[in-house]
Design an enzyme around this catalytic site. Structure first.
Site: not given
Ligand code: 13P
Length: 261
Positions: A11-13, A99, A101, A171, A177, A217, A238-239
């Protein structure tokens, strides 16, 4: 022994630009050449879907193209929204719904998430329903109640027949994050609760076909231990998905975990 094929999504957000997103897509596709036993997807921002699709197609890659959100309406006066017809037109195969966020930063409610997921599945795509408790909810001991409500409401009016195209991403918000990955035991406990609820909603056979993936994470060094858990069927990253080598290492860990289950 499980028949569930692991799934790992990146997920590149709201990250990358046309150049860095293209480089990342090339790095991921090249790194995953010859890696079997895991289904993989990248979720770039909307403006780069076509660019990434062209890269995946040119390389004959099995990496799937994902979108981070969708409108549930078909078309019309919804400024800023993106319909499923548009996403399909751009080659999208899988979509994230609800998601954390979108829920906690942008105020999306369980009912809206359900309408979006229903639309994704009715459009014939794969849908990833994202659920997970906040730190306050966990501290209060309410994590099971919260995730059960998100799963139950998110899946309202969705039939068991879609089990193969449905993925649930657990999640925990406190892990996203923050660098605080859930322990493998925490992840297994939450995933097992979700699968038991799925068995009540869909029946045990269909519940056993739904992939339940972990996000929060995830990094290459912890991925194998989390993926080794019996009810963890991959991850949403994510990251670490913004670094091709890290994302590829996590995908390889998922492929290896499937061989041991
Ligand atoms: P991180 O891996 O940056 O914690 O993000 C997880 C996430 O929200 C994937 O959708």
């Amino acid at each position: 022994m499980t028949d569930r094929r692991p799934f790992v999504g990146g997920n590149w957000k709201m990250n990358t630009n046309r150049t860095t997103g293209s480089d990342l897509a090339r790095g991921v596709t090249d790194g995953l050449i010859g890696v079997d036993g895991v289904e993989t997807a990248v979720f770039p921002p909307f403006p780069y879907l076509l660019t990434v699709r062209a890269i995946l197609r040119d390389r004959g890659s099995s990496v799937r193209l994902g979108a981070q959100d969708n409108a549930f309406q078909n078309d019309g006066a919804f400024t800023g929204e993106v319909s499923l017809a548009m996403l399909k037109d751009c080659g999208t195969q899988v979509v994230l719904c609800g998601h954390s966020e979108r829920r906690h930063v942008l105020g999306e409610k369980d009912e809206t998430v359900n309408r979006k997921l229903r639309a994704v599945l009715e459009a014939g795509l794969e849908g990833v329903l994202c659920v997970g408790e906040t730190l306050d909810e966990r501290t209060a001991g309410h994590q099971d109640i919260v995730t059960a409500r998100q799963v139950r409401t998110g899946l309202a009016d969705i039939p068991a027949s879609v089990a193969d195209r449905l993925i649930i991403a657990y999640e925990p918000v406190w892990a996203i994050g923050t660098g605080k990955t859930a322990t493998p035991q925490d992840a297994q406990e939450a995933h097992s609760q979700i699968r038991q609820l799925l068995a009540r909603l869909f029946g045990p056979d269909s519940a056993n076909r739904v992939r339940i993936i972990y996000g929060g994470s995830l990094k290459p060094d912890i991925a194998a231990a989390i993926f080794a858990q019996p009810d963890v069927d991959g991850g949403l990253v994510g990251g670490a998905s913004l670094n091709a080598a890290d994302f590829v290492a996590i995908c390889k860990a998922a492929a290896a975990s499937a061989r041991g289950k």
